[in-house]
Design a protein around this motif. Sequence first.
Motif, PDB file in Angstrom:
ATOM      1  N   GLU A   1     -58.744 -78.352  27.435  1.00 61.27           N
ATOM      2  CA  GLU A   1     -59.193 -77.357  26.451  1.00 61.27           C
ATOM      3  C   GLU A   1     -58.102 -76.320  26.187  1.00 61.27           C
ATOM      4  O   GLU A   1     -58.242 -75.142  26.530  1.00 61.27           O
TER       5      GLU A   1
ATOM      6  N   GLU B   1     -57.257 -74.782  23.597  1.00 60.77           N
ATOM      7  CA  GLU B   1     -57.573 -73.758  22.603  1.00 60.77           C
ATOM      8  C   GLU B   1     -58.194 -72.501  23.218  1.00 60.77           C
ATOM      9  O   GLU B   1     -58.286 -71.457  22.557  1.00 60.77           O
ATOM     10  N   TYR B   2     -58.626 -72.596  24.480  1.00 64.19           N
ATOM     11  CA  TYR B   2     -59.232 -71.435  25.139  1.00 64.19           C
ATOM     12  C   TYR B   2     -58.234 -70.759  26.068  1.00 64.19           C
ATOM     13  O   TYR B   2     -57.300 -71.395  26.567  1.00 64.19           O
TER      14      TYR B   2
END
Length: 450
Positions: A377, A379-380
């Motif tokens: 992930e 994007e976090y």
Amino acid sequence: MRIRRRSGEIKNRRHTVRHILFAIKNQPPGRLIVIGFALVILLGTGLLLLPASVKDGAEVSFIDALFTSTSAVCVTGLIAIDTADHFTALGQTIVAALIQIGGLGVTSIGVGLILAARKRVGIKGRALVKESLNVDSFKGMIRLVKAVLLMTLCFELAGMALSFIVFVQDYPLLKALGISAFHSIAAFNNSGFDILGGLRNLIPYQSNVLLNLTTCGLIIFGGLGFLVILDVIKKRSFRKLTLHSKVVITTTVILLVLGTFLLKATEDISWMGAFFHSVSARTAGFSTYPIGEFTNAGLFTLIILMFIGASPGSTGGGIKTSTFFVLMQEVRSLFTKKHIGAFHRSISAEALSKASIISLLSMLLVCIGTFLLCILEPEYSFVQLLFEEVSAFGTVGLSTGITPALGDGSKLVLIFTMFAGRVGTFTLLSIWIDRPAPSARFTEESITIG
């Protein structure tokens, strides 16, 4: 000929089943507990996928059902889908049952059913209870299980009655009763599930003093541990309590007070909100303010509280308050040059060794899980992913709001973390070790540390 062949097949199947049951029965207690939790999670997953459990128009994938079942059995509260919006009354009842089983422990529930059937609990059953509740001896094991079940019932009924006073003002009678029962079970078992819908948790009730204090009370007593509560009821004096009870109570109070002040200093929330989240971060997972809007300082404070968690023999997770206390006493002894101890009692080297191993394994698990989440992930932010991972490990359930949007791979990482956090990293590792320690030892030689 066909009859003989069929009869032979049936005998072979029976022999295979008996062999499997015998093999399972002779497994170490720790391994049986892990297997028990895994089987309950799989059973819960299947039940949550039933058409009668899912609301019309809602979609529940296998991974989301597995995530929900794991989160419930591991008394976490992290959700991939909203419980109220996706599950029917039957589905919500299944979730509550899974939370209850996970909080009390598969073993305690099993022994309770044996006692209800008026049958004798064997040595193997007592050994499982001893391992599950983290008790030192077999003495009074059956009385302990009875006391645990009775205590749970009393606390949950009291919590249900107090919660009902609040919820009945906003919901019809029967629905308020159902929400109150679900909330009381979730709170006492330190699981942050709610059935209010819309991923709101308890935000609509952030100013309700009665619900806030009721929830905090259930969380605190559920997180203290059954042995500590029984010790307090029996002794009724702090001076007469066992060392374990004194350590748990003292550490709990210090962490609650320190957490409240730090959260109030870092976040724009009320004193009640700061106290509530300081309590909830100790493996409960309820929130009255949006966690995703907290500052990095506030999130880091919650991460520390979540990692430490509740106490041994309780419904909560984390490395446990007693583990943290022992490590702090070791640090104190290094500076003061005094023996490791507290309350005029010494702490054994075995306790220190176990505390160090548990902490190291837990940090290793969190680091690996966070690393995998960072890959899956990107994007976090790192803080968001670390927060979700620690929340899963501590079986807390607090979230910055990103869990429902995570991919299947990330959800599997959190599923394993929740499972490891509930059964314990030490127990999970020990299930692979089933051989005696070697009698021969190598020559000891010094090594430079630090």
